[in-house]
Design a protein around this motif. Structure first.
Motif, PDB file in Angstrom:
ATOM      1  N   GLY A 193      44.454  15.317  67.052  1.00  0.00           N
ATOM      2  CA  GLY A 193      43.424  14.651  66.267  1.00  0.00           C
ATOM      3  C   GLY A 193      43.509  14.857  64.760  1.00  0.00           C
ATOM      4  N   ARG A 194      44.663  15.283  64.241  1.00  0.00           N
ATOM      5  CA  ARG A 194      44.777  15.588  62.811  1.00  0.00           C
ATOM      6  C   ARG A 194      45.357  14.421  62.004  1.00  0.00           C
ATOM      7  NH1 ARG A 194      46.453  21.755  61.497  1.00  0.00           N
ATOM      8  NH2 ARG A 194      45.836  20.945  59.449  1.00  0.00           N
ATOM      9  N   GLU A 195      45.028  13.213  62.391  1.00  0.00           N
ATOM     10  CA  GLU A 195      45.518  12.045  61.656  1.00  0.00           C
ATOM     11  C   GLU A 195      45.042  12.051  60.205  1.00  0.00           C
ATOM     12  OE1 GLU A 195      45.410  10.777  65.999  1.00  0.00           O
ATOM     13  OE2 GLU A 195      44.066  11.863  64.651  1.00  0.00           O
ATOM     14  N   GLU A 196      43.830  12.575  59.954  1.00  0.00           N
ATOM     15  CA  GLU A 196      43.320  12.621  58.570  1.00  0.00           C
ATOM     16  C   GLU A 196      44.168  13.530  57.698  1.00  0.00           C
ATOM     17  OE1 GLU A 196      39.192  13.571  58.408  1.00  0.00           O
ATOM     18  OE2 GLU A 196      38.552  11.561  59.008  1.00  0.00           O
ATOM     19  N   ASP A 197      44.715  14.615  58.288  1.00  0.00           N
ATOM     20  CA  ASP A 197      45.564  15.513  57.505  1.00  0.00           C
ATOM     21  C   ASP A 197      46.893  14.846  57.153  1.00  0.00           C
ATOM     22  OD1 ASP A 197      43.863  17.692  57.197  1.00  0.00           O
ATOM     23  OD2 ASP A 197      44.392  18.528  59.143  1.00  0.00           O
ATOM     24  N   VAL A 198      47.420  14.045  58.074  1.00  0.00           N
ATOM     25  CA  VAL A 198      48.637  13.287  57.743  1.00  0.00           C
ATOM     26  C   VAL A 198      48.333  12.350  56.577  1.00  0.00           C
ATOM     27  CG1 VAL A 198      50.298  11.577  58.568  1.00  0.00           C
ATOM     28  CG2 VAL A 198      49.575  13.427  60.083  1.00  0.00           C
ATOM     29  N   PHE A 199      47.197  11.658  56.651  1.00  0.00           N
ATOM     30  CA  PHE A 199      46.786  10.733  55.585  1.00  0.00           C
ATOM     31  C   PHE A 199      46.694  11.459  54.249  1.00  0.00           C
ATOM     32  CE2 PHE A 199      43.733   8.553  52.935  1.00  0.00           C
ATOM     33  CZ  PHE A 199      43.893   7.199  53.203  1.00  0.00           C
ATOM     34  N   SER A 200      46.040  12.619  54.225  1.00  0.00           N
ATOM     35  CA  SER A 200      45.788  13.336  52.971  1.00  0.00           C
ATOM     36  C   SER A 200      47.028  14.022  52.419  1.00  0.00           C
ATOM     37  CB  SER A 200      44.691  14.391  53.181  1.00  0.00           C
ATOM     38  OG  SER A 200      43.490  13.790  53.566  1.00  0.00           O
ATOM     39  N   VAL A 213      44.798  20.578  49.146  1.00  0.00           N
ATOM     40  CA  VAL A 213      43.627  21.061  49.893  1.00  0.00           C
ATOM     41  C   VAL A 213      42.363  20.326  49.464  1.00  0.00           C
ATOM     42  CG1 VAL A 213      43.088  22.996  48.332  1.00  0.00           C
ATOM     43  CG2 VAL A 213      42.480  23.142  50.754  1.00  0.00           C
ATOM     44  N   LEU A 214      42.282  19.922  48.190  1.00  0.00           N
ATOM     45  CA  LEU A 214      41.117  19.161  47.739  1.00  0.00           C
ATOM     46  C   LEU A 214      41.084  17.792  48.425  1.00  0.00           C
ATOM     47  CD1 LEU A 214      38.631  18.875  45.967  1.00  0.00           C
ATOM     48  CD2 LEU A 214      40.116  18.160  44.079  1.00  0.00           C
ATOM     49  N   LYS A 215      42.233  17.172  48.601  1.00  0.00           N
ATOM     50  CA  LYS A 215      42.271  15.891  49.319  1.00  0.00           C
ATOM     51  C   LYS A 215      41.831  16.074  50.772  1.00  0.00           C
ATOM     52  CE  LYS A 215      46.540  14.755  48.134  1.00  0.00           C
ATOM     53  NZ  LYS A 215      47.789  13.977  48.023  1.00  0.00           N
ATOM     54  N   GLY A 232      34.243  12.137  53.773  1.00  0.00           N
ATOM     55  CA  GLY A 232      34.202  10.676  53.793  1.00  0.00           C
ATOM     56  C   GLY A 232      34.710  10.026  52.534  1.00  0.00           C
ATOM     57  N   TYR A 233      35.440  10.793  51.698  1.00  0.00           N
ATOM     58  CA  TYR A 233      35.982  10.244  50.454  1.00  0.00           C
ATOM     59  C   TYR A 233      37.496  10.446  50.406  1.00  0.00           C
ATOM     60  CZ  TYR A 233      31.273   9.613  48.632  1.00  0.00           C
ATOM     61  OH  TYR A 233      29.984   9.183  48.441  1.00  0.00           O
ATOM     62  N   PRO A 234      38.266   9.477  50.908  1.00  0.00           N
ATOM     63  CA  PRO A 234      39.723   9.593  50.808  1.00  0.00           C
ATOM     64  C   PRO A 234      40.153   9.426  49.351  1.00  0.00           C
ATOM     65  CG  PRO A 234      39.137   7.400  51.522  1.00  0.00           C
ATOM     66  CD  PRO A 234      37.845   8.171  51.449  1.00  0.00           C
ATOM     67  N   VAL A 235      41.089  10.243  48.925  1.00  0.00           N
ATOM     68  CA  VAL A 235      41.542  10.194  47.537  1.00  0.00           C
ATOM     69  C   VAL A 235      42.792   9.325  47.432  1.00  0.00           C
ATOM     70  CG1 VAL A 235      42.430  11.557  45.603  1.00  0.00           C
ATOM     71  CG2 VAL A 235      40.595  12.478  47.056  1.00  0.00           C
ATOM     72  N   GLU A 236      42.801   8.440  46.459  1.00  0.00           N
ATOM     73  CA  GLU A 236      44.026   7.707  46.137  1.00  0.00           C
ATOM     74  C   GLU A 236      44.793   8.549  45.124  1.00  0.00           C
ATOM     75  OE1 GLU A 236      45.562   3.250  44.847  1.00  0.00           O
ATOM     76  OE2 GLU A 236      43.467   3.799  44.520  1.00  0.00           O
ATOM     77  N   ASP A 237      45.913   9.083  45.566  1.00  0.00           N
ATOM     78  CA  ASP A 237      46.677  10.017  44.734  1.00  0.00           C
ATOM     79  C   ASP A 237      47.678   9.236  43.880  1.00  0.00           C
ATOM     80  OD1 ASP A 237      48.112  12.047  43.583  1.00  0.00           O
ATOM     81  OD2 ASP A 237      48.327  13.215  45.425  1.00  0.00           O
ATOM     82  N   LEU A 238      47.355   9.109  42.585  1.00  0.00           N
ATOM     83  CA  LEU A 238      48.213   8.395  41.639  1.00  0.00           C
ATOM     84  C   LEU A 238      48.877   9.343  40.651  1.00  0.00           C
ATOM     85  CD1 LEU A 238      45.774   5.426  40.870  1.00  0.00           C
ATOM     86  CD2 LEU A 238      47.644   5.480  42.530  1.00  0.00           C
ATOM     87  N   ALA A 239      48.760  10.648  40.925  1.00  0.00           N
ATOM     88  CA  ALA A 239      49.337  11.633  40.009  1.00  0.00           C
ATOM     89  C   ALA A 239      50.862  11.608  40.106  1.00  0.00           C
ATOM     90  CB  ALA A 239      48.809  13.022  40.332  1.00  0.00           C
ATOM     91  N   ALA A 240      51.491  12.132  39.088  1.00  0.00           N
ATOM     92  CA  ALA A 240      52.958  12.067  38.984  1.00  0.00           C
ATOM     93  C   ALA A 240      53.628  13.002  39.985  1.00  0.00           C
ATOM     94  CB  ALA A 240      53.380  12.434  37.567  1.00  0.00           C
TER      95      ALA A 240
END
Length: 560
Positions: A344-351, A150-152, A159-167
């Motif tokens: 229009g929920r492409e951002e949710d797929v991304f996150s 949910v934070l992502k 306007g800040y996409p997160v790069e998720d590098l967590a395990a």
């Protein structure tokens, strides 16, 4: 400074739109590159319009396309140079991908950034404070693992996409070995692009999260199975319908060493939770009443899944987004032919599922013979006299349906069936009453949602064997139906301007043909000078974006 040259193919505008000349000799090459970081929004005959968006840039960045490649490409190909502001905006948004990262430090999950100003700015948002815990110096904030998804979602809205590098959790161990010989189609080996797609998902030797975009007919199911074999873990596969569930199961059993009792089906009639479980989106979102809980969502926690595969991820229902937000420590793989979503929920797929990690151009696969070469043709048909009177007296929604069901289309169908008399043909439409009329007119069998699954499978099988040369199908056949020898598709009506549906329907005829003929034809029958024609222009966008030539012909006495 790169000099201006009016012979180049692009005009780059300050509003982030890009005009591309379709008759330029470099058009195919240019289109292939520009589609990696911009979206096609208009496609008239001579000049296509693309638009650069934050999400298109973030997907390009996640797929490994650097700022310099985008900027150099525009500067080399722009007739009149690139407005300084455009390059600045590209740089601004590309740099935002990765400025915030999620990482593990010991047993804790942190939101980290090398930009202390951005991190302070993020900390000040009231809407985010509930997800942020203690600061860890100037460059990190501890967050609860349950807030990872949910934070992502919230940060990309800012306007800040997160790069998720967590395990990610390893999940329940399950050895999965790909066969060297397919039990159905010997011999079997991954194609080069399929290997590249799996490698892109399986970065640094351990699968993470992301979306792989491959044309229908390119073997997305095989790519998913290969990803499972890389991860060697219990896997939950979510797909569109029971036909697709059975197709996944057949492919898994034929291409791996897994036994039948290790692969379970989970749908309305069968509920088997096994190390590999294949479920439908429909069963996950089923509930008795609107206020009831989604009782089958517990499937997400019924085993220690190490990988969840979202087939046709562009169709992911909203309730499944919510469940996905809660399982971000599980590897997630999205498979699709198009990232376009009608909601229009492409951002949710991304996150929540992940950024685009791999995208293969349809025409490139066609040129290598992996998918059929398709000619896309539209016939514009005048309304029949009866339909014209009804059309003029109706409201907008009813006008669209009248245009879709235009009875004058029957004459065009007859012509096309004569033209392709000895070829396996699908007639695809939106309205059951129209399809029933066509079935009665042609004498061909029809498949719709009301047809029992067993009968559908039998008709599909007869079509594959050539025993049924013509099959009439509703939107139930839009997705995950494997009909490799279909050579002709006739689209008689559709869902407004759905580019997503256009992609899926084209996909019904894209598989290479066992006959050796690798050519197919996709016809659209459109009522001329109606609302259907307006929406058809939007549907064309997907086909043109993929490089298909789209011819338009008025249906008249000369044609006949």
């Amino acid at each position: 400074m790169i000099a201006m040259d009016p012979t180049r193919p692009l005009i780059v505008q300050s509003d982030l739109s890009i005009l591309v000349e379709t008759n330029h000799p470099e058009f195919d090459t240019v289109r292939g590159t520009i589609s990696r970081f911009a979206d096609l929004i208009k496609s008239p005959e001579h000049l296509h319009t693309y638009r650069i968006t934050p999400l298109s840039l973030w997907n390009a960045s996640a797929a490994g396309m650097p700022i310099e490649e985008m900027s150099d490409f525009l500067q080399r190909n722009a007739k009149f140079g690139v407005p300084t502001g455009v390059l600045s905006i590209i740089r601004k948004y590309v740099k935002r991908y990765g400025i915030l990262r999620m990482e593990n430090v010991g047993n804790e999950l942190y939101l980290v950034s090398d930009d202390t100003v951005v991190l302070k700015e993020i900390s000040a948002y009231d809407s985010l404070k509930r997800y942020l815990e203690d600061t860890r110096g100037e460059r990190a904030i501890a967050i609860s693992p349950i807030s990872r998804g949910v934070l992502k979602q919230e940060l990309i809205k800012l306007g800040y996409p997160v790069e998720d590098l967590a395990a990610y959790r390893s999940g329940e161990f399950l050895p999965i070995q790909l066969r060297k010989e397919d039990t159905m189609e010997a011999p079997f080996q991954l194609r080069d692009y399929q290997k590249h797609a799996v490698d892109a998902f399986n970065r640094v030797g351990e699968g993470g999260s992301g979306v792989l975009v491959l044309p229908c007919g390119a073997g997305k199911t095989v790519v998913g199975i290969a990803a499972m074999a890389r991860c060697n873990c219990a896997t939950l596969i979510l797909t569109t319908n029971v036909t697709s569930v059975k197709q996944w199961k057949r492919e898994i059993l034929s291409k791996t060493g897994l036994a039948e009792d290790q692969v379970g089906e989970y749908n309305g009639t069968t509920k088997e939770v096994r190390p590999i479980t294949i479920a439908t989106y429909q069963i996950l979102t089923h509930r008795g009443k609107k206020e009831d809980e989604f009782s089958h969502m517990r499937l997400f926690s019924q085993r220690d899944w190490g990988l969840i595969i979202y087939d046709e991820v562009h169709l992911l229902p909203a309730p499944v987004f919510r469940a996905t937000a809660e399982i971000q420590a599980t590897r997630r793989l999205g498979l699709t032919a198009t990232l376009i979503r009608e909601d229009g929920r492409e951002e949710d797929v991304f996150s929540l599922v992940g950024p685009k990690k791999y995208d293969m151009a349809w025409k490139e696969l066609e040129s290598k013979g992996w998918i059929a070469k398709v000619a896309c043709k539209e016939f514009r048909v005048s309304l029949s006299a009866f339909d014209r009177d009804r059309y003029g007296a109706s409201g907008a929604r009813q006008q669209f349906r009248i245009a879709g069901e235009n009875t004058a289309k029957l004459e065009v169908i007859d012509y096309l069936l004569r033209l392709h008399a000895n070829e396996q043909t699908l007639i695809i439409g939106q309205y059951i009453s129209q399809l029933e009329l066509i079935a009665a007119h042609t004498g061909a069998p029809m498949i719709s949602g009301g047809v029992a699954h067993e009968i559908r499978e039998e008709l599909y099988d007869q079509f594959k064997k050539g025993q049924v040369p013509l099959l009439i199908v509703s939107k139930v056949a839009n997705f995950a139906v494997d009909l490799p020898d279909a050579v002709v598709a006739i689209q008689v009506s559709g869902s407004y301007g759905s580019r997503q549906e256009e992609a899926q329907r084209l996909g019904r005829i894209l598989r290479p043909k066992s006959s050796g003929t690798n050519a197919a034809v996709f016809y659209s029958l459109i009522s001329e000078d109606t609302k259907e024609q307006d929406f058809a222009m939007k549907r064309q966008l997907f086909l043109v974006e993929q490089g298909y030539e789209y011819s338009i012909t008025s249906w008249n006495q000369t044609t006949k």
